[in-house]
Design a protein around this motif. Structure first.
Motif, PDB file in Angstrom:
ATOM      1  N   PRO A 179     -53.805 -68.135  -8.164  1.00 43.64           N
ATOM      2  CA  PRO A 179     -52.447 -68.588  -8.469  1.00 43.64           C
ATOM      3  C   PRO A 179     -51.533 -67.358  -8.513  1.00 43.64           C
ATOM      4  CG  PRO A 179     -54.030 -69.480 -10.041  1.00 43.64           C
ATOM      5  CD  PRO A 179     -54.753 -68.475  -9.216  1.00 43.64           C
ATOM      6  N   ARG A 180     -50.283 -67.536  -8.133  1.00 44.04           N
ATOM      7  CA  ARG A 180     -49.344 -66.420  -8.044  1.00 44.04           C
ATOM      8  C   ARG A 180     -48.131 -66.644  -8.936  1.00 44.04           C
ATOM      9  NH1 ARG A 180     -47.330 -64.780  -2.260  1.00 44.04           N
ATOM     10  NH2 ARG A 180     -49.385 -63.842  -2.260  1.00 44.04           N
ATOM     11  N   ILE A 181     -47.855 -65.655  -9.776  1.00 50.20           N
ATOM     12  CA  ILE A 181     -46.616 -65.599 -10.547  1.00 50.20           C
ATOM     13  C   ILE A 181     -45.763 -64.498  -9.939  1.00 50.20           C
ATOM     14  CG2 ILE A 181     -45.556 -65.098 -12.785  1.00 50.20           C
ATOM     15  CD1 ILE A 181     -48.134 -66.118 -14.106  1.00 50.20           C
ATOM     16  N   VAL A 182     -44.520 -64.811  -9.634  1.00 51.83           N
ATOM     17  CA  VAL A 182     -43.617 -63.784  -9.104  1.00 51.83           C
ATOM     18  C   VAL A 182     -42.551 -63.457 -10.144  1.00 51.83           C
ATOM     19  CG1 VAL A 182     -44.014 -64.418  -6.692  1.00 51.83           C
ATOM     20  CG2 VAL A 182     -42.077 -65.398  -7.901  1.00 51.83           C
ATOM     21  N   VAL A 183     -42.177 -62.190 -10.172  1.00 52.08           N
ATOM     22  CA  VAL A 183     -41.111 -61.716 -11.046  1.00 52.08           C
ATOM     23  C   VAL A 183     -39.977 -61.279 -10.133  1.00 52.08           C
ATOM     24  CG1 VAL A 183     -40.465 -60.109 -12.871  1.00 52.08           C
ATOM     25  CG2 VAL A 183     -42.829 -60.926 -12.712  1.00 52.08           C
ATOM     26  N   THR A 184     -38.815 -61.891 -10.289  1.00 55.22           N
ATOM     27  CA  THR A 184     -37.711 -61.660  -9.359  1.00 55.22           C
ATOM     28  C   THR A 184     -36.942 -60.373  -9.627  1.00 55.22           C
ATOM     29  OG1 THR A 184     -36.120 -62.867 -10.709  1.00 55.22           O
ATOM     30  CG2 THR A 184     -37.373 -64.144  -9.061  1.00 55.22           C
ATOM     31  N   PHE A 233     -32.341 -61.673 -14.490  1.00 57.34           N
ATOM     32  CA  PHE A 233     -30.918 -61.837 -14.206  1.00 57.34           C
ATOM     33  C   PHE A 233     -30.638 -62.485 -12.844  1.00 57.34           C
ATOM     34  CE2 PHE A 233     -31.084 -57.928 -16.896  1.00 57.34           C
ATOM     35  CZ  PHE A 233     -30.505 -58.469 -18.015  1.00 57.34           C
ATOM     36  N   ALA A 234     -31.624 -62.569 -11.978  1.00 62.48           N
ATOM     37  CA  ALA A 234     -31.411 -63.103 -10.634  1.00 62.48           C
ATOM     38  C   ALA A 234     -30.904 -64.538 -10.707  1.00 62.48           C
ATOM     39  CB  ALA A 234     -32.708 -63.043  -9.829  1.00 62.48           C
ATOM     40  N   LYS A 235     -29.992 -64.868  -9.816  1.00 59.36           N
ATOM     41  CA  LYS A 235     -29.415 -66.212  -9.787  1.00 59.36           C
ATOM     42  C   LYS A 235     -30.310 -67.137  -8.965  1.00 59.36           C
ATOM     43  CE  LYS A 235     -24.792 -64.660 -10.621  1.00 59.36           C
ATOM     44  NZ  LYS A 235     -23.392 -64.819 -10.391  1.00 59.36           N
ATOM     45  N   ILE A 236     -30.954 -68.046  -9.660  1.00 65.43           N
ATOM     46  CA  ILE A 236     -31.840 -69.016  -9.027  1.00 65.43           C
ATOM     47  C   ILE A 236     -31.041 -70.297  -8.815  1.00 65.43           C
ATOM     48  CG2 ILE A 236     -34.012 -70.281  -9.234  1.00 65.43           C
ATOM     49  CD1 ILE A 236     -34.391 -67.245  -9.106  1.00 65.43           C
ATOM     50  N   ASN A 237     -30.611 -70.518  -7.580  1.00 68.59           N
ATOM     51  CA  ASN A 237     -29.789 -71.692  -7.277  1.00 68.59           C
ATOM     52  C   ASN A 237     -30.640 -72.796  -6.642  1.00 68.59           C
ATOM     53  OD1 ASN A 237     -30.104 -71.010  -4.551  1.00 68.59           O
ATOM     54  ND2 ASN A 237     -28.154 -69.914  -4.469  1.00 68.59           N
ATOM     55  N   ALA A 238     -30.005 -73.866  -6.250  1.00 68.73           N
ATOM     56  CA  ALA A 238     -30.716 -75.017  -5.682  1.00 68.73           C
ATOM     57  C   ALA A 238     -31.463 -74.661  -4.406  1.00 68.73           C
ATOM     58  CB  ALA A 238     -29.729 -76.158  -5.419  1.00 68.73           C
ATOM     59  N   GLN A 239     -30.917 -73.769  -3.592  1.00 66.98           N
ATOM     60  CA  GLN A 239     -31.583 -73.377  -2.348  1.00 66.98           C
ATOM     61  C   GLN A 239     -32.866 -72.601  -2.653  1.00 66.98           C
ATOM     62  OE1 GLN A 239     -28.183 -73.088  -2.779  1.00 66.98           O
ATOM     63  NE2 GLN A 239     -27.775 -74.837  -1.470  1.00 66.98           N
ATOM     64  N   VAL A 240     -32.816 -71.743  -3.651  1.00 61.16           N
ATOM     65  CA  VAL A 240     -34.006 -70.975  -4.039  1.00 61.16           C
ATOM     66  C   VAL A 240     -35.074 -71.922  -4.588  1.00 61.16           C
ATOM     67  CG1 VAL A 240     -34.903 -69.171  -5.552  1.00 61.16           C
ATOM     68  CG2 VAL A 240     -32.674 -68.866  -4.453  1.00 61.16           C
ATOM     69  N   ILE A 241     -34.685 -72.816  -5.461  1.00 60.95           N
ATOM     70  CA  ILE A 241     -35.639 -73.790  -6.001  1.00 60.95           C
ATOM     71  C   ILE A 241     -36.201 -74.659  -4.881  1.00 60.95           C
ATOM     72  CG2 ILE A 241     -35.883 -75.819  -7.509  1.00 60.95           C
ATOM     73  CD1 ILE A 241     -33.772 -74.423  -9.336  1.00 60.95           C
ATOM     74  N   GLY A 242     -35.362 -75.061  -3.954  1.00 62.87           N
ATOM     75  CA  GLY A 242     -35.806 -75.876  -2.842  1.00 62.87           C
ATOM     76  C   GLY A 242     -36.817 -75.186  -1.945  1.00 62.87           C
ATOM     77  N   SER A 292     -31.493 -64.760   0.048  1.00 60.57           N
ATOM     78  CA  SER A 292     -32.548 -64.705   1.068  1.00 60.57           C
ATOM     79  C   SER A 292     -33.780 -63.961   0.562  1.00 60.57           C
ATOM     80  CB  SER A 292     -32.023 -64.087   2.365  1.00 60.57           C
ATOM     81  OG  SER A 292     -31.577 -62.769   2.147  1.00 60.57           O
ATOM     82  N   ASP A 293     -33.603 -62.885  -0.206  1.00 57.14           N
ATOM     83  CA  ASP A 293     -34.743 -62.182  -0.792  1.00 57.14           C
ATOM     84  C   ASP A 293     -35.480 -63.072  -1.785  1.00 57.14           C
ATOM     85  OD1 ASP A 293     -34.245 -59.874   0.651  1.00 57.14           O
ATOM     86  OD2 ASP A 293     -33.307 -58.807  -1.035  1.00 57.14           O
ATOM     87  N   LEU A 294     -34.730 -63.802  -2.593  1.00 59.12           N
ATOM     88  CA  LEU A 294     -35.341 -64.693  -3.581  1.00 59.12           C
ATOM     89  C   LEU A 294     -36.118 -65.811  -2.906  1.00 59.12           C
ATOM     90  CD1 LEU A 294     -32.372 -64.811  -6.064  1.00 59.12           C
ATOM     91  CD2 LEU A 294     -34.657 -63.907  -6.578  1.00 59.12           C
ATOM     92  N   ILE A 295     -35.558 -66.383  -1.864  1.00 63.05           N
ATOM     93  CA  ILE A 295     -36.240 -67.463  -1.140  1.00 63.05           C
ATOM     94  C   ILE A 295     -37.558 -66.970  -0.576  1.00 63.05           C
ATOM     95  CG2 ILE A 295     -36.113 -68.864   0.969  1.00 63.05           C
ATOM     96  CD1 ILE A 295     -33.122 -69.346   0.226  1.00 63.05           C
ATOM     97  N   ALA A 296     -37.550 -65.800   0.032  1.00 65.45           N
ATOM     98  CA  ALA A 296     -38.785 -65.235   0.593  1.00 65.45           C
ATOM     99  C   ALA A 296     -39.810 -64.977  -0.507  1.00 65.45           C
ATOM    100  CB  ALA A 296     -38.470 -63.951   1.350  1.00 65.45           C
TER     101      ALA A 296
END
Length: 72
Positions: free
Chosen positions: A6-11, A57-66, A41-45
């Motif tokens: 399992p992978r946990i990422v820290v943004t 602090f990174a902004k996690i928006n609907a596109q990132v969640i999607g 784009s970095d967050l999505i990847a």
């Protein structure tokens, strides 16, 4: 065949490193992946294959969640 952990990422983080988090998470057979990510784009990847996300602090928006393929 090797089982994927399992992978946990820290943004993003403001402290020196993620060593404390690694000492807690990795002994539990969980991969910790940290990448200073500020752009959408970095967050999505970064989050696309994550099982969990830790953000400061990174902004996690609907596109990132999607883009989170494992999100239910």
């Amino acid at each position: 065949m090797k089982t994927k952990l399992p992978r946990i990422v820290v943004t993003d983080w403001a402290f020196d490193n993620l060593e404390l988090e690694k000492t807690i998470i990795e002994p539990n057979h969980i991969e910790l992946l940290g990448k200073q990510s500020k752009t959408e784009s970095d967050l999505i990847a970064l989050v696309s294959e994550a099982d969990a996300v830790i953000t400061q602090f990174a902004k996690i928006n609907a596109q990132v969640i999607g883009a989170m393929k494992k999100a239910d």
